[in-house]
Design an enzyme around this catalytic site. Structure first.
Site, short mmCIF file in Angstrom:
data_model
loop_
_atom_site.label_atom_id
_atom_site.label_comp_id
_atom_site.label_asym_id
_atom_site.label_seq_id
_atom_site.Cartn_x
_atom_site.Cartn_y
_atom_site.Cartn_z
N PHE A 87 2.74 14.02 -0.10
CA PHE A 87 1.48 13.71 -0.78
C PHE A 87 1.68 14.10 -2.24
CE2 PHE A 87 -2.75 14.31 -2.46
CZ PHE A 87 -3.22 13.03 -2.25
N THR A 88 1.04 13.35 -3.14
CA THR A 88 1.31 13.47 -4.58
C THR A 88 1.22 14.92 -5.09
OG1 THR A 88 -1.01 12.91 -4.92
CG2 THR A 88 0.58 11.10 -5.08
N ASP A 96 -1.44 20.66 6.58
CA ASP A 96 -2.35 20.09 5.59
C ASP A 96 -3.56 19.61 6.39
OD1 ASP A 96 -3.89 18.54 3.91
OD2 ASP A 96 -2.19 17.92 2.68
N TYR A 116 -21.27 37.92 -7.72
CA TYR A 116 -19.85 37.80 -8.10
C TYR A 116 -18.97 38.22 -6.93
CZ TYR A 116 -15.63 37.88 -10.90
OH TYR A 116 -14.39 37.61 -11.38
N PHE A 128 -0.05 8.25 -11.83
CA PHE A 128 -1.02 7.24 -11.39
C PHE A 128 -2.43 7.52 -11.91
CE2 PHE A 128 -2.85 10.04 -8.20
CZ PHE A 128 -1.81 10.93 -7.97
N ARG A 140 -1.42 2.82 -4.00
CA ARG A 140 -0.64 3.85 -3.32
C ARG A 140 0.75 3.25 -3.07
NH1 ARG A 140 -3.26 8.99 -3.36
NH2 ARG A 140 -2.33 8.51 -5.34
N LYS A 161 -12.88 16.20 2.01
CA LYS A 161 -12.78 15.05 2.93
C LYS A 161 -13.53 15.39 4.23
CE LYS A 161 -9.13 14.27 0.00
NZ LYS A 161 -8.74 15.18 -1.10
O1 PLI Z 1 -7.83 16.49 -4.19
P1 PLI Z 1 -7.64 17.91 -3.73
O2 PLI Z 1 -7.03 18.77 -4.74
O3 PLI Z 1 -8.87 18.50 -3.15
O4 PLI Z 1 -6.63 17.83 -2.46
C1 PLI Z 1 -5.32 17.38 -2.57
C2 PLI Z 1 -4.91 16.71 -1.30
C3 PLI Z 1 -4.06 17.34 -0.45
N1 PLI Z 1 -3.65 16.76 0.71
C4 PLI Z 1 -4.06 15.52 1.07
C5 PLI Z 1 -3.57 14.93 2.34
C6 PLI Z 1 -4.94 14.82 0.25
O5 PLI Z 1 -5.35 13.62 0.63
C7 PLI Z 1 -5.38 15.40 -0.98
C8 PLI Z 1 -6.19 14.70 -1.90
N2 PLI Z 1 -6.46 13.43 -1.74
C9 PLI Z 1 -7.09 12.60 -2.56
C10 PLI Z 1 -7.65 13.02 -3.87
C11 PLI Z 1 -7.21 11.23 -2.16
O6 PLI Z 1 -7.83 10.42 -2.88
O7 PLI Z 1 -6.70 10.90 -1.08
#
Ligand code: PLI
Length: 457
Positions: free
Chosen positions: A123-124, A214, A71, A449, A382, A257
Site C-alpha cells: 500500500f502506498t 493492516d 489533555y 499520485f 490505482r 474506513k
Molecule cells: O489514509 P490513512 O493515513 O488513514 O491510512 C493509510 C492506509 C493504510 N492502509 C490501507 C490499506 C489504506 O487503504 C490506507 C489509506 N487508504 C486510502 C486513503 C484510500 O483512499 O484507500
C-alpha cells in the site's frame, strides 16, 4: 435480491451540484488531469475514496457531544480502549490521527536498515514508511492477485512459498514482521481467508516472525469469510473479526474506513515492550498517549463507529453488496473490471478499457480524468502513477494492475447514484478511442499520485 436496501433512513442531507461537460473539461485541465486536485464542489458524485467519507450515525453525532477534551486521561480514551479490546482483542493501543501515523511509528520501532518487510501487496503509505525506516518491501501475495480476471475467492492471501523463499534468501532475523492486510486495497479490495491466516501463523511461529495486521478493512473482509469460507456461514461478523485479529500480534488501523469516522487511527499490540516504545513515539509525533492525534470527541465517535460496524450483520451485508451491485451493472454491460468484486470499490481495468494507451502514458490516470469529464463522477487512479518509481533503478514500477477505483463511501450514496455513475461509464466506453494518454508536467518525489500534474501526451 439485486440491491440490498439501506438498513437506515436519511436524516440530514447535503446538496450536490451537477455541472456541464464544458465546465468539467476546464476544471480537469486546471487540476492537471489529477482528480485529487479537483475542488470537491465541482464533483457530482465523489467516488475518490472511502477514507474519511462515511456518513456518521445519529448515535455518533450524539457521542461527539460527550467529548472529554482533557489533555490527559480523557474518558473517551478509556471507552475506545475497551471497544478495541472487545472488538479486535488487542491488549494495548495508542491513538493516532490516521492510519499512516500508526505506520510511521510501527516502522520506526520495528524496522532496522537492511531489513525486508513482506506484505500481501504494497500500500502506498505503508511501503513508504517501511522504506523511510530503511526496509525493503517484498510482495508475497498470491499470483492470482495480479490477474484482474482470476476468479479465486481469496485473492488477498499470502503465498507461503514466497515467504519460504524470502526466509531462505535473507534469513528470518532480517524480517522484523510481515504486514498482512485484510481486503487488500491495491489488489481490488480482495479478501484473505482464515485458512491462509492460520497457515501463515504456523509458518511465522516456526521462524519467530510477528504478523502485523493492516486492520483498515477487516470488517469487510469478515463478510467475505462468512459468505465464502467453509465453516463460517453460522458465525457472526463480530466473531470472525475477533478470530482474524487473534492470529496476529498487533495492527495498524486507518479508522477512517471500517471505523465509520472522518478522522482517526490507531496502533495496537499485545507486547508490552512494544507498547511502552509506541507510547514514547506517539508523544513525539502525535500527542499525549491518551489522545494521540485525536480529540476526545473524535475518540467518542470512533468507539461508537467501531461498535456499529459489528453490532449486527445487516450493515456490512448492505455495505459490501452495494459495491457488488455497481460491479454487476458494469459486468452486464461488458465493462472490463477486477473480479471477483472487492468490498469497498469496483476497480476498472484501464489496460483493457484503453488498450491503445501505453502504460508509460498512464491509462488509468487518463481514464479517471475522462470519467470526470463525461459524468462529474470522481474516481482515483490505482496504477503506474500510484506505484511510483523503483528507488534503485528510477524506473516506473509498471504494475500488472492498471486500475481506476470507483470507491463507495459508507452510508452516503443510494442505488440511483450508482446507476448514474455506471450509465456514464458505459457511455464513455463506447467512445473510448477518443481518450488520450498523459505525460507528467510535475512529478513529486514521494507519493506522487496525490499532487502530480499532467497534460495530454
Ligand atoms: O489514509 P490513512 O493515513 O488513514 O491510512 C493509510 C492506509 C493504510 N492502509 C490501507 C490499506 C489504506 O487503504 C490506507 C489509506 N487508504 C486510502 C486513503 C484510500 O483512499 O484507500
Amino acid at each position: 435480491m439485486k440491491y440490498v436496501p439501506e438498513p437506515f433512513k436519511i436524516k440530514t442531507v447535503e446538496p450536490i451540484r451537477m455541472t456541464t461537460k464544458e465546465y468539467r473539461q476546464k476544471a480537469i485541465k486546471e487540476a492537471g488531469f489529477n482528480t485529487f486536485l479537483l475542488r470537491s464542489e465541482d464533483v457530482f458524485i465523489d467516488l475518490l475514496t472511502d477514507s474519511g467519507t462515511s456518513a456518521m450515525s445519529d448515535a455518533q453525532w450524539a457521542a461527539l457531544q460527550m467529548g472529554d477534551e482533557a489533555y490527559a486521561g480523557s474518558r473517551n480514551f478509556y471507552d475506545l480502549e475497551d471497544t478495541i479490546r472487545d472488538v479486535y482483542g488487542y491488549k494495548y493501543f495508542v491513538p493516532t490521527h490516521q492510519g499512516r501515523a500508526a505506520e510511521h511509528i510501527m516502522s520506526k520501532l520495528l524496522i532496522k536498515p537492511g531489513d525486508f518487510v513482506p506484505g500481501n501487496m504494497y500500500f502506498t503509505t505503508t511501503r513508504l514508511h517501511q522504506e523511510m525506516a530503511g526496509g525493503k518491501f517484498v510482495d508475497v501475495i498470491t499470483d492470482e492477485a495480479h490477474d484482474p480476471d482470476n476468479p479465486h475467492p481469496f485473492k488477498g492471501n499470502v503465498d507461503l512459498n514466497k515467504m519460504q523463499k524470502l526466509v531462505d534468501e535473507v534469513g528470518a532475523d532480517k524480517i522484523p514482521y510481515i504486514s498482512y492486510e485484510t481486503c487488500v486495497n491495491m489488489a481490488g479490495g480482495q479478501p484473505i481467508s482464515i485458512g491462509n491466516l492460520r497457515e501463515l501463523r504456523k509458518f511465522c511461529d516456526k521462524y519467530d516472525i510477528p504478523i502485523m495486521l493492516d486492520n483498515t478493512r477487516t470488517v469487510e473482509n469478515a463478510y467475505f469469510i462468512q459468505k465464502r469460507e467453509k465453516g463460517y456461514a453460522g458465525k457472526s461478523i463480530k466473531e470472525i473479526v475477533r478470530e482474524i485479529c487473534s492470529y496476529t500480534d498487533g495492527c495498524t488501523c486507518s479508522a477512517k474506513k471500517d471505523g465509520l469516522v472522518n478522522i482517526g487511527g490507531f496502533l495496537a499490540m499485545n507486547d508490552e515492550e512494544f507498547f511502552i516504545n509506541a507510547k514514547a513515539q506517539v508523544v513525539i509525533y502525535e500527542g499525549l498517549h491518551t489522545y494521540g492525534g485525536m480529540t476526545g470527541r473524535d475518540m467518542a465517535a470512533l468507539a461508537q463507529g467501531i461498535r456499529e460496524s459489528v453490532a449486527n450483520d445487516d450493515y456490512i451485508r448492505y455495505r459490501v453488496e452495494q459495491t457488488n451491485y455497481l460491479g454487476e451493472v458494469l459486468t452486464d454491460a461488458g465493462i472490463p473490471h477486477v473480479t471477483p468484486h472487492g468490498g469497498h470499490a469496483i476497480f476498472l481495468d484501464a489496460k483493457k478499457f484503453l488498450p491503445h494507451i501505453d502504460q508509460e502514458q498512464f491509462p488509468a490516470q487518463a481514464l479517471a480524468s475522462a470519467i470526470y469529464v463525461e459524468t462529474g463522477v470522481r474516481a482515483m487512479e490505482r496504477g503506474n502513477v500510484s506505484a511510483g518509481r523503483n528507488q534503485e533503478t528510477g524506473q516506473n514500477f509498471k504494475p500488472k494492475l492498471e486500475l481506476v477505483r470507483l470507491t463507495i463511501p459508507r452510508r452516503v450514496y443510494t442505488q440511483s447514484h450508482l446507476d448514474y455513475a455506471a450509465e456514464g461509464i458505459i457511455n464513455l466506453y463506447k467512445n473510448k478511442n477518443e481518450i488520450k494518454g498523459l505525460k507528467f508536467v510535475f512529478e513529486p518525489k514521494v507519493l506522487r499520485f496525490f499532487q502530480a500534474r499532467f497534460e495530454p501526451a
